[in-house]
Write an enzyme that holds these catalytic residues in place. Structure first.
Site, PDB file in Angstrom:
ATOM      1  N   GLU A  44       0.917  -1.217   0.096  1.00 25.77           N
ATOM      2  CA  GLU A  44       0.085  -0.129   0.185  1.00 25.77           C
ATOM      3  C   GLU A  44       0.963   1.265  -0.023  1.00 25.77           C
ATOM      4  O   GLU A  44       2.091   1.119   0.159  1.00 25.77           O
ATOM      5  CB  GLU A  44      -1.048  -0.174   1.120  1.00 25.77           C
ATOM      6  CG  GLU A  44      -1.774  -1.175   1.145  1.00 25.77           C
ATOM      7  CD  GLU A  44      -2.761  -1.404   2.040  1.00 25.77           C
ATOM      8  OE1 GLU A  44      -2.822  -0.650   3.346  1.00 25.77           O
ATOM      9  OE2 GLU A  44      -3.835  -1.993   2.288  1.00 25.77           O
ATOM     10  N   CYS A  53      -1.667  -4.835  -5.644  1.00 24.43           N
ATOM     11  CA  CYS A  53      -2.366  -6.158  -4.954  1.00 24.43           C
ATOM     12  C   CYS A  53      -1.208  -7.154  -5.050  1.00 24.43           C
ATOM     13  O   CYS A  53      -0.223  -7.246  -5.650  1.00 24.43           O
ATOM     14  CB  CYS A  53      -3.358  -6.573  -5.942  1.00 24.43           C
ATOM     15  SG  CYS A  53      -4.959  -5.628  -5.786  1.00 24.43           S
ATOM     16  N   GLU A  55      -1.424 -10.226  -6.110  1.00 26.26           N
ATOM     17  CA  GLU A  55      -1.357 -10.973  -7.334  1.00 26.26           C
ATOM     18  C   GLU A  55      -0.611 -10.380  -8.471  1.00 26.26           C
ATOM     19  O   GLU A  55       0.195 -10.794  -9.157  1.00 26.26           O
ATOM     20  CB  GLU A  55      -2.612 -11.235  -7.976  1.00 26.26           C
ATOM     21  CG  GLU A  55      -3.823 -11.888  -6.925  1.00 26.26           C
ATOM     22  CD  GLU A  55      -4.439 -11.138  -5.966  1.00 26.26           C
ATOM     23  OE1 GLU A  55      -4.119 -10.139  -5.466  1.00 26.26           O
ATOM     24  OE2 GLU A  55      -5.451 -11.512  -5.694  1.00 26.26           O
ATOM     25  N   CYS A  96      -9.138  -9.658  -7.167  1.00 26.43           N
ATOM     26  CA  CYS A  96     -10.218  -8.643  -7.465  1.00 26.43           C
ATOM     27  C   CYS A  96     -10.298  -8.521  -8.953  1.00 26.43           C
ATOM     28  O   CYS A  96      -9.516  -9.378  -9.654  1.00 26.43           O
ATOM     29  CB  CYS A  96      -9.627  -7.207  -6.887  1.00 26.43           C
ATOM     30  SG  CYS A  96      -8.145  -6.632  -7.657  1.00 26.43           S
ATOM     31  N   CYS A  99      -6.824  -7.789 -10.822  1.00 25.68           N
ATOM     32  CA  CYS A  99      -6.174  -9.015 -10.775  1.00 25.68           C
ATOM     33  C   CYS A  99      -6.639 -10.049 -11.553  1.00 25.68           C
ATOM     34  O   CYS A  99      -5.681 -10.926 -12.312  1.00 25.68           O
ATOM     35  CB  CYS A  99      -5.810  -9.476  -9.466  1.00 25.68           C
ATOM     36  SG  CYS A  99      -5.017  -8.193  -8.355  1.00 25.68           S
TER      37      CYS A  99
HETATM   38  N1  THU Z   1      -6.002  -6.757  -2.170  1.00 24.11           N
HETATM   39  C1  THU Z   1      -5.127  -7.990  -2.674  1.00 24.11           C
HETATM   40  O1  THU Z   1      -3.788  -7.705  -2.621  1.00 24.11           O
HETATM   41  N2  THU Z   1      -5.430  -8.770  -3.623  1.00 24.11           N
HETATM   42  C2  THU Z   1      -7.063  -8.993  -4.042  1.00 24.11           C
HETATM   43  O2  THU Z   1      -7.129  -9.501  -4.947  1.00 24.11           O
HETATM   44  C3  THU Z   1      -7.865  -7.916  -3.001  1.00 24.11           C
HETATM   45  C4  THU Z   1      -7.353  -6.998  -2.346  1.00 24.11           C
HETATM   46  C5  THU Z   1      -5.291  -5.862  -1.323  1.00 24.11           C
HETATM   47  C6  THU Z   1      -5.357  -4.598  -1.876  1.00 24.11           C
HETATM   48  C7  THU Z   1      -5.474  -3.881  -0.544  1.00 24.11           C
HETATM   49  O3  THU Z   1      -3.986  -3.294  -0.066  1.00 24.11           O
HETATM   50  C8  THU Z   1      -6.079  -4.783   0.543  1.00 24.11           C
HETATM   51  O4  THU Z   1      -6.086  -6.000   0.114  1.00 24.11           O
HETATM   52  C9  THU Z   1      -7.531  -4.181   0.743  1.00 24.11           C
HETATM   53  O5  THU Z   1      -8.246  -4.233  -0.173  1.00 24.11           O
END
Ligand code: THU
Length: 149
Positions: A44, A53, A55, A96, A99
């Site tokens: 983040e 993310c 992935e 998500c 991804c």
């Molecule tokens: N996040 C991922 O790393 N992968 C996903 O497929 C869903 C969400 C992360 C993004 C963010 O840093 C945290 O999860 C909350 O949304």
């Protein structure tokens, strides 16, 4: 714990997430057709929208390690890291939408319907699917080729 080693690698990767804002740590482990593994975790940023993310992070590492066209499976695990340093809780973390699109790109390159295993934090609950199920009628490199020149 999970009996799938790839899920365990994803859980391990989640411990290296940088998620001070959401406090939701996600790890991803990408496996090649030859059994090589690349890891990633969400990262983040104080400028919230710039976070990436797990992935995407793992696919970037996989590109360097063995190539996107050799991706066979991807495991994703997420939850909260407790005071004891362990990843726990929440339901299985499915990729998500963005991804899914990135995984679809790799699947299109290889012609393999990449298996996607989503796990909860402690590895006790998983959902196994494939990218073509998670992103039906997806748009990828082949769609551009179809358009001609
Ligand atoms: N996040 C991922 O790393 N992968 C996903 O497929 C869903 C969400 C992360 C993004 C963010 O840093 C945290 O999860 C909350 O949304």
């Amino acid at each position: 714990m999970s009996n799938d080693p790839l899920v365990e690698r994803a859980r391990e990767a989640a411990l290296k997430a940088y998620a001070p804002y959401s406090r939701f740590s996600v790890g991803a482990a990408v496996e090649s057709v030859d059994g090589e593994i690349a890891l990633g975790a969400n990262m983040e940023n104080a400028c919230y929208r710039l976070g990436i993310c797990a992935e995407i992070s793992a696919l970037t590492a996989a590109r360097q390690a063995f190539g996107l066209d050799r991706v066979k499976r991807i495991a994703v695990a997420g939850g909260h890291v407790g005071a004891d340093g362990r990843l726990t809780g929440a339901g299985p973390v499915t990729p998500c939408g963005g991804c899914r699109q990135a995984i679809y790109e790799a699947a299109d390159l290889s012609g393999i319907d990449i298996e996607v295993i989503s796990s909860n934090g402690d590895g006790t609950e998983t959902i196994a699917s494939t990218i073509r199920t998670l992103l039906p009628h997806g748009f990828g490199p082949a769609s551009l080729a179809d358009a001609g020149d």
